[in-house]
Design a protein around this motif. Structure first.
Motif, PDB file in Angstrom:
ATOM      1  N   ASP A 128       5.699   3.244  -9.187  1.00 52.78           N
ATOM      2  CA  ASP A 128       6.623   4.383  -9.295  1.00 52.78           C
ATOM      3  C   ASP A 128       6.924   5.060  -7.960  1.00 52.78           C
ATOM      4  O   ASP A 128       7.722   6.008  -7.917  1.00 52.78           O
ATOM      5  CB  ASP A 128       6.052   5.423 -10.269  1.00 52.78           C
ATOM      6  N   ARG A 129       6.327   4.603  -6.892  1.00 53.27           N
ATOM      7  CA  ARG A 129       6.559   5.248  -5.597  1.00 53.27           C
ATOM      8  C   ARG A 129       7.864   4.792  -4.967  1.00 53.27           C
ATOM      9  O   ARG A 129       8.374   3.707  -5.261  1.00 53.27           O
ATOM     10  CB  ARG A 129       5.408   4.954  -4.649  1.00 53.27           C
ATOM     11  N   LEU A 130       8.371   5.621  -4.061  1.00 50.05           N
ATOM     12  CA  LEU A 130       9.552   5.268  -3.284  1.00 50.05           C
ATOM     13  C   LEU A 130       9.119   4.582  -1.985  1.00 50.05           C
ATOM     14  O   LEU A 130       7.992   4.794  -1.513  1.00 50.05           O
ATOM     15  CB  LEU A 130      10.371   6.515  -2.956  1.00 50.05           C
ATOM     16  N   PRO A 131       9.990   3.779  -1.379  1.00 51.92           N
ATOM     17  CA  PRO A 131       9.618   3.076  -0.143  1.00 51.92           C
ATOM     18  C   PRO A 131       9.090   3.988   0.951  1.00 51.92           C
ATOM     19  O   PRO A 131       8.176   3.609   1.690  1.00 51.92           O
ATOM     20  CB  PRO A 131      10.926   2.396   0.266  1.00 51.92           C
ATOM     21  N   ARG A 132       9.648   5.203   1.083  1.00 50.54           N
ATOM     22  CA  ARG A 132       9.214   6.098   2.158  1.00 50.54           C
ATOM     23  C   ARG A 132       7.782   6.595   1.964  1.00 50.54           C
ATOM     24  O   ARG A 132       7.176   7.144   2.883  1.00 50.54           O
ATOM     25  CB  ARG A 132      10.164   7.294   2.270  1.00 50.54           C
ATOM     26  N   GLN A 133       7.239   6.414   0.758  1.00 51.78           N
ATOM     27  CA  GLN A 133       5.870   6.827   0.471  1.00 51.78           C
ATOM     28  C   GLN A 133       4.863   5.700   0.693  1.00 51.78           C
ATOM     29  O   GLN A 133       3.679   5.859   0.417  1.00 51.78           O
ATOM     30  CB  GLN A 133       5.780   7.316  -0.983  1.00 51.78           C
ATOM     31  N   LEU A 134       5.332   4.583   1.245  1.00 55.98           N
ATOM     32  CA  LEU A 134       4.487   3.411   1.453  1.00 55.98           C
ATOM     33  C   LEU A 134       4.256   3.164   2.935  1.00 55.98           C
ATOM     34  O   LEU A 134       5.078   3.530   3.778  1.00 55.98           O
ATOM     35  CB  LEU A 134       5.140   2.163   0.840  1.00 55.98           C
ATOM     36  N   SER A 135       3.159   2.497   3.247  1.00 57.06           N
ATOM     37  CA  SER A 135       2.919   2.046   4.617  1.00 57.06           C
ATOM     38  C   SER A 135       3.794   0.830   4.911  1.00 57.06           C
ATOM     39  O   SER A 135       4.399   0.236   4.009  1.00 57.06           O
ATOM     40  CB  SER A 135       1.445   1.671   4.793  1.00 57.06           C
ATOM     41  N   GLY A 136       3.845   0.438   6.188  1.00 59.18           N
ATOM     42  CA  GLY A 136       4.628  -0.735   6.559  1.00 59.18           C
ATOM     43  C   GLY A 136       4.153  -1.991   5.859  1.00 59.18           C
ATOM     44  O   GLY A 136       4.961  -2.802   5.391  1.00 59.18           O
ATOM     45  N   GLY A 137       2.840  -2.161   5.759  1.00 61.84           N
ATOM     46  CA  GLY A 137       2.304  -3.335   5.089  1.00 61.84           C
ATOM     47  C   GLY A 137       2.635  -3.356   3.603  1.00 61.84           C
ATOM     48  O   GLY A 137       2.921  -4.406   3.028  1.00 61.84           O
TER      49      GLY A 137
END
Length: 350
Positions: A128-137
């Protein structure tokens, strides 16, 4: 079964030729890397396989089917882009399922396949997270899941690790390779990173100027390069131009260097010698050739030695010596004895 055949592939932009006469056969479950410097045509080749660029000549065959004129969505390929190309307004699950939605896959099946793909990359808990809430990996793994969810016959990877830092790159590299092998995915990858290509690939295709220079395993290319470009691009290499004289090489500066001439005559040639094949001993004694140390570079586990043999410059790389090793006491300006097995190098065409 997923196999990939490129035959006579060529791409022209006006009078400029970006790719010329590329012939590659990728077997089922094989990972083949296109390796070369920027502008060599490797990404153009990958995009012709994906269907984003139309070839000027040649054919693309996937699983025995000619897809040269087919649109990208009809090619049974999944692609991971260098920039990941995630939709910022969509959740992880939405990004992964986008290709299925475009293919009109029903909601129930779509949800099941999204969950399965996220399980493969160990990100189901972040659906359910958005891409901006994720690390690069994590973003990279979402992009991989999006490519896998469509059950591609061929997986295409465009510089998939270039946006990651060195430590994370090694971790994700190993994850991708393990997953590719476990799923038996036929994969074509583009990279300019030698270590990445050497450690991940079953075979490598070295490209330069739009042409294929050599195809082979990492060991083939490293131990038996076809020419000086491959020798210099795949790993480090001393390249010494000269002519064969007796059982040795006479360099252009006049130095006589031991090498296995293998029946070669006095024609101009290039002696290719890997730096790690050169042995050093302090002082000018021994059976080696005397040389002067011009520089010493500490590289952690290894140390690089720059050497002057008369008018010939060589680089040697050795395991970093312990404090008790006489090599530890060497400094620029010292004289050393340099030697190598004559069969350790290769004579290549000029």
């Amino acid at each position: 079964m997923g196999t990939l055949l490129l035959k006579g592939l060529r791409k022209e932009y006006g009078t400029a030729v970006a790719v010329q006469q590329v012939d590659i056969d990728v077997g089922q479950g094989e990972l083949v890397s296109l390796l070369g410097p920027s502008g060599c045509g490797k990404t153009t080749t990958l995009r012709m396989v994906a269907g984003f660029i139309e070839p000027t000549q040649g054919v693309v065959v996937i699983g025995g089917r000619d897809v040269t004129g087919a649109p990208p969505y009809a090619r049974e390929t999944g692609m991971v882009f260098q920039s990941y190309a995630l939709f910022p307004h969509m959740s992880v699950a939405g990004n992964v399922g986008f290709g299925l939605e475009m293919r009109k896959v029903g909601r129930a099946e779509r949800d099941a396949r999204i969950a399965e793909a996220l399980d493969l990359v160990r990100l189901r808990h972040l659906a359910d997270r958005l891409p901006r809430q994720l690390s690069g990996g994590q973003q990279q793994r979402v992009a991989l899941a999006r490519a896998l969810v469509v059950n591609p016959a061929v997986l295409l990877l465009d510089e998939p690790l270039s946006n990651l830092d060195a430590k994370l790159r090694a971790e994700v590299r190993d994850e991708i390779r393990a997953l590719q092998q476990r799923l038996g995915l036929t994969t074509l990858m583009v990279t300019h990173d030698q270590e990445e290509a050497l450690t991940m690939s079953d075979r490598l295709v070295v490209m330069e100027g739009g042409r294929v220079r050599q195809i082979g395993t990492a060991e083939d290319l490293y131990e038996n390069p076809a020419d000086t470009f491959v020798a210099d691009f795949v790993g480090r290499c001393n390249l010494i131009p000269g002519t064969v004289e007796g059982g040795a090489l006479r360099s252009r500066s006049g130095d006589l260097l031991p090498c296995d001439v293998r029946g070669a005559t006095g024609d101009a040639t290039v002696f290719a010698l890997r730096p790690e094949r050169i042995a050093l001993q302090p002082g000018a004694g021994g059976s080696g050739v005397p040389a002067k140390l011009s520089n010493i570079l500490y590289l952690g586990a290894q140390t690089e030695y720059r050497l002057e043999l008369g008018g010939t410059t060589l680089t040697a790389i050795r395991p970093t010596p312990s404090r008790a090793d006489p090599l530890h006491q060497l400094k620029p300006g010292d004289t050393v004895s340099v030697s190598w097995d004559p069969v350790a190098g290769r004579l290549l065409p000029v």
